[in-house]
Design a protein around this motif. Structure first.
Motif, PDB file in Angstrom:
ATOM      1  N   THR A 251       0.864  -1.184   0.000  1.00  0.00           N
ATOM      2  CA  THR A 251       0.000   0.000   0.000  1.00  0.00           C
ATOM      3  C   THR A 251       0.897   1.228   0.000  1.00  0.00           C
ATOM      4  OG1 THR A 251      -1.731  -1.190   1.182  1.00  0.00           O
ATOM      5  CG2 THR A 251      -1.839   1.216   1.231  1.00  0.00           C
ATOM      6  N   LEU A 252       0.659   2.112  -0.947  1.00  0.00           N
ATOM      7  CA  LEU A 252       1.504   3.297  -1.106  1.00  0.00           C
ATOM      8  C   LEU A 252       1.228   4.327  -0.017  1.00  0.00           C
ATOM      9  CD1 LEU A 252       1.269   3.746  -4.968  1.00  0.00           C
ATOM     10  CD2 LEU A 252       3.059   2.592  -3.650  1.00  0.00           C
ATOM     11  N   ALA A 253       2.275   4.774   0.642  1.00  0.00           N
ATOM     12  CA  ALA A 253       2.160   5.791   1.695  1.00  0.00           C
ATOM     13  C   ALA A 253       2.010   7.185   1.095  1.00  0.00           C
ATOM     14  CB  ALA A 253       3.388   5.747   2.602  1.00  0.00           C
ATOM     15  N   LYS A 254       2.570   7.396  -0.092  1.00  0.00           N
ATOM     16  CA  LYS A 254       2.554   8.704  -0.761  1.00  0.00           C
ATOM     17  C   LYS A 254       2.129   8.517  -2.208  1.00  0.00           C
ATOM     18  CE  LYS A 254       6.429  11.175   1.157  1.00  0.00           C
ATOM     19  NZ  LYS A 254       7.768  11.666   0.844  1.00  0.00           N
ATOM     20  N   THR A 255       1.633   9.587  -2.804  1.00  0.00           N
ATOM     21  CA  THR A 255       1.374   9.575  -4.240  1.00  0.00           C
ATOM     22  C   THR A 255       2.717   9.566  -4.958  1.00  0.00           C
ATOM     23  OG1 THR A 255      -0.741  10.701  -4.040  1.00  0.00           O
ATOM     24  CG2 THR A 255       0.385  10.906  -6.169  1.00  0.00           C
ATOM     25  N   ILE A 256       2.829   8.736  -5.979  1.00  0.00           N
ATOM     26  CA  ILE A 256       4.054   8.630  -6.754  1.00  0.00           C
ATOM     27  C   ILE A 256       3.737   9.087  -8.171  1.00  0.00           C
ATOM     28  CG2 ILE A 256       5.839   7.075  -7.605  1.00  0.00           C
ATOM     29  CD1 ILE A 256       5.349   5.442  -5.020  1.00  0.00           C
ATOM     30  N   GLU A 257       4.424  10.105  -8.596  1.00  0.00           N
ATOM     31  CA  GLU A 257       4.165  10.708  -9.902  1.00  0.00           C
ATOM     32  C   GLU A 257       4.765   9.866 -11.035  1.00  0.00           C
ATOM     33  OE1 GLU A 257       2.120  13.155 -10.284  1.00  0.00           O
ATOM     34  OE2 GLU A 257       1.971  13.729  -8.176  1.00  0.00           O
ATOM     35  N   LEU A 258       4.213  10.041 -12.212  1.00  0.00           N
ATOM     36  CA  LEU A 258       4.683   9.396 -13.425  1.00  0.00           C
ATOM     37  C   LEU A 258       6.191   9.585 -13.577  1.00  0.00           C
ATOM     38  CD1 LEU A 258       4.184   8.164 -16.296  1.00  0.00           C
ATOM     39  CD2 LEU A 258       3.840  10.511 -17.062  1.00  0.00           C
ATOM     40  N   GLY A 259       6.913   8.513 -13.830  1.00  0.00           N
ATOM     41  CA  GLY A 259       8.355   8.581 -14.059  1.00  0.00           C
ATOM     42  C   GLY A 259       9.213   8.520 -12.820  1.00  0.00           C
ATOM     43  N   HIS A 260       8.586   8.555 -11.638  1.00  0.00           N
ATOM     44  CA  HIS A 260       9.368   8.509 -10.401  1.00  0.00           C
ATOM     45  C   HIS A 260       9.733   7.076 -10.041  1.00  0.00           C
ATOM     46  CE1 HIS A 260       9.023  12.705  -8.562  1.00  0.00           C
ATOM     47  NE2 HIS A 260       8.644  12.790  -9.827  1.00  0.00           N
ATOM     48  N   LYS A 261      10.739   6.936  -9.212  1.00  0.00           N
ATOM     49  CA  LYS A 261      11.250   5.637  -8.797  1.00  0.00           C
ATOM     50  C   LYS A 261      10.539   5.121  -7.548  1.00  0.00           C
ATOM     51  CE  LYS A 261      15.296   7.568  -8.715  1.00  0.00           C
ATOM     52  NZ  LYS A 261      14.861   8.807  -9.333  1.00  0.00           N
ATOM     53  N   ILE A 262      10.410   3.780  -7.490  1.00  0.00           N
ATOM     54  CA  ILE A 262       9.808   3.072  -6.367  1.00  0.00           C
ATOM     55  C   ILE A 262      10.767   1.952  -5.983  1.00  0.00           C
ATOM     56  CG2 ILE A 262       7.881   1.571  -5.697  1.00  0.00           C
ATOM     57  CD1 ILE A 262       6.183   3.050  -7.749  1.00  0.00           C
ATOM     58  N   ALA A 263      10.932   1.710  -4.690  1.00  0.00           N
ATOM     59  CA  ALA A 263      11.813   0.632  -4.247  1.00  0.00           C
ATOM     60  C   ALA A 263      11.229  -0.724  -4.642  1.00  0.00           C
ATOM     61  CB  ALA A 263      12.013   0.702  -2.740  1.00  0.00           C
ATOM     62  N   ARG A 264      11.997  -1.486  -5.372  1.00  0.00           N
ATOM     63  CA  ARG A 264      11.567  -2.826  -5.799  1.00  0.00           C
ATOM     64  C   ARG A 264      11.566  -3.796  -4.625  1.00  0.00           C
ATOM     65  NH1 ARG A 264      14.917  -6.426 -10.178  1.00  0.00           N
ATOM     66  NH2 ARG A 264      13.441  -8.161 -10.338  1.00  0.00           N
ATOM     67  N   ARG A 265      12.446  -3.555  -3.676  1.00  0.00           N
ATOM     68  CA  ARG A 265      12.547  -4.351  -2.446  1.00  0.00           C
ATOM     69  C   ARG A 265      12.988  -3.408  -1.338  1.00  0.00           C
ATOM     70  NH1 ARG A 265      17.831  -4.691  -1.481  1.00  0.00           N
ATOM     71  NH2 ARG A 265      19.320  -4.749  -3.199  1.00  0.00           N
ATOM     72  N   ALA A 266      12.996  -3.905  -0.109  1.00  0.00           N
ATOM     73  CA  ALA A 266      13.482  -3.087   1.008  1.00  0.00           C
ATOM     74  C   ALA A 266      14.964  -2.787   0.787  1.00  0.00           C
ATOM     75  CB  ALA A 266      13.282  -3.819   2.324  1.00  0.00           C
ATOM     76  N   LEU A 267      15.361  -1.551   1.092  1.00  0.00           N
ATOM     77  CA  LEU A 267      16.748  -1.120   0.940  1.00  0.00           C
ATOM     78  C   LEU A 267      17.253  -0.612   2.285  1.00  0.00           C
ATOM     79  CD1 LEU A 267      16.282   0.911  -2.362  1.00  0.00           C
ATOM     80  CD2 LEU A 267      17.258  -1.378  -2.150  1.00  0.00           C
ATOM     81  N   ALA A 268      18.474  -0.984   2.633  1.00  0.00           N
ATOM     82  CA  ALA A 268      19.086  -0.541   3.888  1.00  0.00           C
ATOM     83  C   ALA A 268      19.819   0.778   3.665  1.00  0.00           C
ATOM     84  CB  ALA A 268      20.065  -1.595   4.394  1.00  0.00           C
ATOM     85  N   LYS A 269      19.872   1.600   4.711  1.00  0.00           N
ATOM     86  CA  LYS A 269      20.584   2.880   4.639  1.00  0.00           C
ATOM     87  C   LYS A 269      21.958   2.674   4.002  1.00  0.00           C
ATOM     88  CE  LYS A 269      22.296   6.724   7.274  1.00  0.00           C
ATOM     89  NZ  LYS A 269      22.595   7.305   8.548  1.00  0.00           N
ATOM     90  N   ASP A 270      22.322   3.575   3.102  1.00  0.00           N
ATOM     91  CA  ASP A 270      23.591   3.601   2.364  1.00  0.00           C
ATOM     92  C   ASP A 270      23.677   2.575   1.226  1.00  0.00           C
ATOM     93  OD1 ASP A 270      24.629   5.763   3.816  1.00  0.00           O
ATOM     94  OD2 ASP A 270      25.358   4.416   5.386  1.00  0.00           O
ATOM     95  N   GLU A 271      22.620   1.774   1.022  1.00  0.00           N
ATOM     96  CA  GLU A 271      22.629   0.820  -0.084  1.00  0.00           C
ATOM     97  C   GLU A 271      22.549   1.573  -1.410  1.00  0.00           C
ATOM     98  OE1 GLU A 271      20.324  -3.258  -1.453  1.00  0.00           O
ATOM     99  OE2 GLU A 271      19.952  -2.416   0.526  1.00  0.00           O
ATOM    100  N   LYS A 272      23.282   1.087  -2.407  1.00  0.00           N
ATOM    101  CA  LYS A 272      23.296   1.690  -3.739  1.00  0.00           C
ATOM    102  C   LYS A 272      21.972   1.416  -4.439  1.00  0.00           C
ATOM    103  CE  LYS A 272      27.543   3.036  -3.398  1.00  0.00           C
ATOM    104  NZ  LYS A 272      27.824   4.416  -3.114  1.00  0.00           N
ATOM    105  N   VAL A 273      21.498   2.396  -5.193  1.00  0.00           N
ATOM    106  CA  VAL A 273      20.286   2.246  -5.998  1.00  0.00           C
ATOM    107  C   VAL A 273      20.724   2.038  -7.444  1.00  0.00           C
ATOM    108  CG1 VAL A 273      18.173   3.372  -6.802  1.00  0.00           C
ATOM    109  CG2 VAL A 273      18.900   3.626  -4.415  1.00  0.00           C
ATOM    110  N   LEU A 274      20.171   1.007  -8.066  1.00  0.00           N
ATOM    111  CA  LEU A 274      20.492   0.663  -9.446  1.00  0.00           C
ATOM    112  C   LEU A 274      19.314   0.978 -10.355  1.00  0.00           C
ATOM    113  CD1 LEU A 274      22.089  -2.850  -8.880  1.00  0.00           C
ATOM    114  CD2 LEU A 274      23.285  -0.685  -9.193  1.00  0.00           C
ATOM    115  N   ARG A 275      19.593   1.691 -11.437  1.00  0.00           N
ATOM    116  CA  ARG A 275      18.610   1.998 -12.479  1.00  0.00           C
ATOM    117  C   ARG A 275      19.314   1.763 -13.809  1.00  0.00           C
ATOM    118  NH1 ARG A 275      15.247   7.648 -13.338  1.00  0.00           N
ATOM    119  NH2 ARG A 275      14.248   6.985 -15.261  1.00  0.00           N
TER     120      ARG A 275
END
Length: 109
Positions: free
Chosen positions: A42-66
């Motif tokens: 369930t989304l906590a915030k509205t996510i605009e077109l083209g924005h990123k969403i976490a595919r899985r849980a991420l820990a602080k300082d973890e690199k984001v891959l796109r």
């Protein structure tokens, strides 16, 4: 299906198999429930077109891959399905700028 296991909502785009973020292909409203790799989120915030969403849980300082490339790191723990943006994602390469209340660009570092 654009996931390793389980169904993922068709409004979420996986750009490369190793990415840990998904791209919103439509505006997704806060409170809406969708599936990411078979898990209902369930989304906590509205996510605009083209924005990123976490595919899985991420820990602080973890690199984001796109597109399979590192684009930065998360500045706090992030839950699966959370919005990834300047409030919790920092570029490792370029300063991030945001608008302050006076509409001036302010470095986010």
């Amino acid at each position: 299906m654009n996931s390793r296991s389980g169904h993922t909502d068709a409004r979420l785009i996986l750009l490369a198999p190793d990415d840990n973020c998904l791209i919103a292909a439509a505006r997704l409203a806060a409170g809406e429930t969708l599936e990411i790799e078979g898990e209902r989120v369930t989304l906590a915030k509205t996510i605009e077109l083209g924005h990123k969403i976490a595919r899985r849980a991420l820990a602080k300082d973890e690199k984001v891959l796109r597109y399979g490339a590192r684009i930065g790191h998360v500045t706090e723990d992030v839950a699966r399905g959370a919005h990834l943006h300047t409030h919790n994602l920092e570029s490792d390469y370029l300063p991030t700028y945001t608008h302050d209340a006076g509409h001036e660009f302010v470095p986010h570092r």
